[in-house]
Design a protein around this motif. Structure first.
Motif, PDB file in Angstrom:
ATOM      1  N   ILE A  32       0.804  -1.340  -0.033  1.00 47.10           N
ATOM      2  CA  ILE A  32       0.116  -0.063   0.071  1.00 47.10           C
ATOM      3  C   ILE A  32       0.843   1.266   0.134  1.00 47.10           C
ATOM      4  O   ILE A  32       2.218   1.041   0.482  1.00 47.10           O
ATOM      5  N   ASN A  33       0.286   2.482  -0.525  1.00 49.20           N
ATOM      6  CA  ASN A  33       0.993   3.629  -0.424  1.00 49.20           C
ATOM      7  C   ASN A  33       0.673   4.625   0.607  1.00 49.20           C
ATOM      8  O   ASN A  33      -0.522   4.659   0.592  1.00 49.20           O
ATOM      9  N   TRP A  34       1.581   5.127   1.299  1.00 47.84           N
ATOM     10  CA  TRP A  34       1.422   6.093   2.266  1.00 47.84           C
ATOM     11  C   TRP A  34       1.690   7.335   1.762  1.00 47.84           C
ATOM     12  O   TRP A  34       2.781   7.614   0.974  1.00 47.84           O
ATOM     13  N   ARG A  35       1.119   8.404   2.356  1.00 51.43           N
ATOM     14  CA  ARG A  35       1.669   9.929   1.795  1.00 51.43           C
ATOM     15  C   ARG A  35       2.977   9.809   2.346  1.00 51.43           C
ATOM     16  O   ARG A  35       3.599   9.177   3.205  1.00 51.43           O
ATOM     17  N   MET A  89       9.464   7.803   8.012  1.00 54.45           N
ATOM     18  CA  MET A  89       9.451   6.383   8.370  1.00 54.45           C
ATOM     19  C   MET A  89      10.425   5.509   8.430  1.00 54.45           C
ATOM     20  O   MET A  89      10.550   4.597   8.556  1.00 54.45           O
TER      21      MET A  89
END
Ligand SMILES: Cc1cc2nc3c(=O)[nH]c(=O)nc-3n(C[C@H](O)[C@H](O)[C@H](O)COP(=O)(O)O)c2cc1C
Length: 188
Positions: free
Chosen positions: A4-7, A11
């Protein structure tokens, strides 16, 4: 498996949670907890800390252009958290955490006596990045607690020092050693 892609976000984990000390004498020595820190060059030895301008420590860093990065241990976890949620504007953090400042050798900022390794730094450049200012610095001196030196080899044991790690809001103790630099290619 899918990703999935996070903004975009901060991280990189795990990180150290270090205590950065600043100020030029016992009357204004302060400390703050910093996770945005790292090594940026081996030779010359250089590192950085990123600090928000609103921190009480920020003008002290700007004025004296020196700081000390004090590595923290599991035993220092409580003090490390405390120094990161309370400001020197309102508290004497030395009194409140019970940590002990001793004069620096090459810089005016203090060394925390309880820290196993303290890295004395002189700021070379301040880069205004946005939320944080990055203080890029030369390492002038490293102070190591001789309790962690092997009496025979003189080697410093980071393992015995039991360093504290920080992982996305949580403090962690490090696990067992599972390899040594280059072990993947070493002939059996
Ligand atoms: C684990 C942890 C990591 C932190 N990392 C940073 C950091 O990298 N940069 C920063 O400006 N503040 C960071 N903070 C927040 C400061 O330590 C905190 O605002 C502190 O109260 C500032 O102290 P001062 O006002 O005495 O300078 C962190 C806090 C914690 C608990």
């Amino acid at each position: 498996m899918s990703k999935i892609n996070w903004r975009p976000g901060t991280m990189i984990n795990p990180l150290p949670a270090v205590l950065v000390t600043c100020g030029d004498g016992p009357e204004n020595w302060n400390m703050l907890t910093v996770a945005w820190t790292g090594t940026i060059c081996s030779d010359p030895a250089m590192c950085y800390v990123s600090v928000r301008p609103e921190r009480f420590s920020h003008p002290l860093l700007m004025k004296y252009m020196e700081f000390t990065i004090n590595l923290t241990t599991v035993d220092m976890a409580r003090a490390t958290d405390w120094a990161g949620v309370r400001s020197g504007r309102d508290y004497d953090k030395w009194k409140e955490t019970g940590l002990t400042p001793i004069p620096g050798v090459k810089v005016s900022s203090p060394t925390i006596e309880e820290s196993p390794v303290s890295i004395e730094c002189k700021v070379k450049e301040v880069i205004h990045l946005g939320s944080h200012d990055m203080f890029m610095a030369d390492v002038l001196n490293v102070r190591a607690d001789d309790r962690y030196l092997d009496p025979e080899t003189g080697a410093f044991s980071f393992e015995k020092a039991n360093l504290l790690a920080y992982e996305h809001g949580f403090y962690r103790q490090l696990g067992p050693i599972i390899g040594k630099f280059g072990f993947s290619v070493k002939k059996k």
